[in-house]
Design a protein around this motif. Structure first.
Motif, mmCIF file in Angstrom:
data_model
loop_
_atom_site.group_PDB
_atom_site.id
_atom_site.type_symbol
_atom_site.label_atom_id
_atom_site.label_comp_id
_atom_site.label_asym_id
_atom_site.label_seq_id
_atom_site.Cartn_x
_atom_site.Cartn_y
_atom_site.Cartn_z
ATOM 1 N N PHE A 51 0.832 -1.770 0.372
ATOM 2 C CA PHE A 51 0.206 0.167 0.085
ATOM 3 C C PHE A 51 0.604 1.129 -0.326
ATOM 4 O O PHE A 51 0.378 2.527 -1.017
ATOM 5 N N ALA A 52 2.071 1.384 0.674
ATOM 6 C CA ALA A 52 2.831 2.351 1.049
ATOM 7 C C ALA A 52 3.491 2.287 -0.928
ATOM 8 O O ALA A 52 3.843 3.948 -1.683
ATOM 9 N N ARG A 53 3.850 1.414 -1.419
ATOM 10 C CA ARG A 53 3.983 1.677 -2.904
ATOM 11 C C ARG A 53 3.576 2.212 -3.594
ATOM 12 O O ARG A 53 3.726 3.293 -4.475
ATOM 13 N N VAL A 54 2.116 1.623 -3.768
ATOM 14 C CA VAL A 54 0.432 2.261 -4.519
ATOM 15 C C VAL A 54 0.878 3.866 -3.818
ATOM 16 O O VAL A 54 0.255 4.415 -5.071
ATOM 17 N N ARG A 55 0.494 4.048 -2.442
ATOM 18 C CA ARG A 55 0.365 5.214 -2.231
ATOM 19 C C ARG A 55 1.612 6.128 -3.212
ATOM 20 O O ARG A 55 1.287 7.773 -3.390
ATOM 21 N N SER A 56 3.153 5.540 -2.999
ATOM 22 C CA SER A 56 3.733 6.964 -3.475
ATOM 23 C C SER A 56 3.771 6.925 -4.778
ATOM 24 O O SER A 56 4.059 8.142 -5.666
ATOM 25 N N GLU A 57 3.351 6.428 -5.994
ATOM 26 C CA GLU A 57 2.355 5.920 -6.958
ATOM 27 C C GLU A 57 1.651 7.398 -7.668
ATOM 28 O O GLU A 57 1.426 7.207 -8.261
ATOM 29 N N PHE A 58 0.726 6.740 -6.586
ATOM 30 C CA PHE A 58 -0.775 7.573 -6.754
ATOM 31 C C PHE A 58 -0.911 8.394 -5.596
ATOM 32 O O PHE A 58 -1.577 8.199 -4.522
ATOM 33 N N PRO A 59 -0.741 8.872 -5.593
ATOM 34 C CA PRO A 59 -0.412 10.217 -4.093
ATOM 35 C C PRO A 59 -1.670 10.924 -3.782
ATOM 36 O O PRO A 59 -1.758 11.774 -3.092
ATOM 37 N N TYR A 60 -2.534 10.609 -4.647
ATOM 38 C CA TYR A 60 -4.164 11.628 -4.759
ATOM 39 C C TYR A 60 -4.456 10.924 -3.722
ATOM 40 O O TYR A 60 -5.282 9.718 -3.018
ATOM 41 N N ALA A 61 -5.717 11.855 -2.915
ATOM 42 C CA ALA A 61 -6.470 11.004 -2.396
ATOM 43 C C ALA A 61 -7.629 10.041 -2.372
ATOM 44 O O ALA A 61 -8.030 10.708 -3.442
#
Length: 102
Positions: A51-61
């Motif tokens: 999930f952290a990697r997904v967040r780093s690639e897609f930093p939008y709420a």
């Protein structure tokens, strides 16, 4: 799409990643393989790291959070992959991650 595809691909053993990628629609397959280094996979990661990697690639709420984003993307991918391949994919990831797969 890319934010979920790349961590998923990198988490899979090379053979499984290739079999899964072969079933994706052509445009999605291009995104899936973009920048892939098979020699560097599989990458062991916890769900939190995924999930952290997904967040780093897609930093939008996203309404519903990262897990909803991942589940929605995986459910969409499931429609384009044979049932047998989807079950094979589920068998090749840790049980904690397989629980996210539809």
């Amino acid at each position: 799409m890319r934010a979920v595809l790349h961590p998923l691909r990198d988490r899979l053993p090379v053979e499984t990643a290739v079999q899964f990628g072969a079933q994706l629609p052509t445009l999605v397959r291009g995104v899936y393989y973009d920048g892939w280094r098979p020699a560097d996979t599989p990458v062991k990661m916890s769900n939190e790291e995924f999930f952290a990697r997904v967040r780093s690639e897609f930093p939008y709420a996203v309404e519903g959070g990262d897990e909803k984003l991942v589940r929605t993307m995986l459910k969409t991918l499931e429609r384009h992959v044979s049932a047998g391949e989807w079950q094979h994919l589920k068998s090749r990831v840790p049980n904690s991650f397989a629980a996210l797969l539809p």
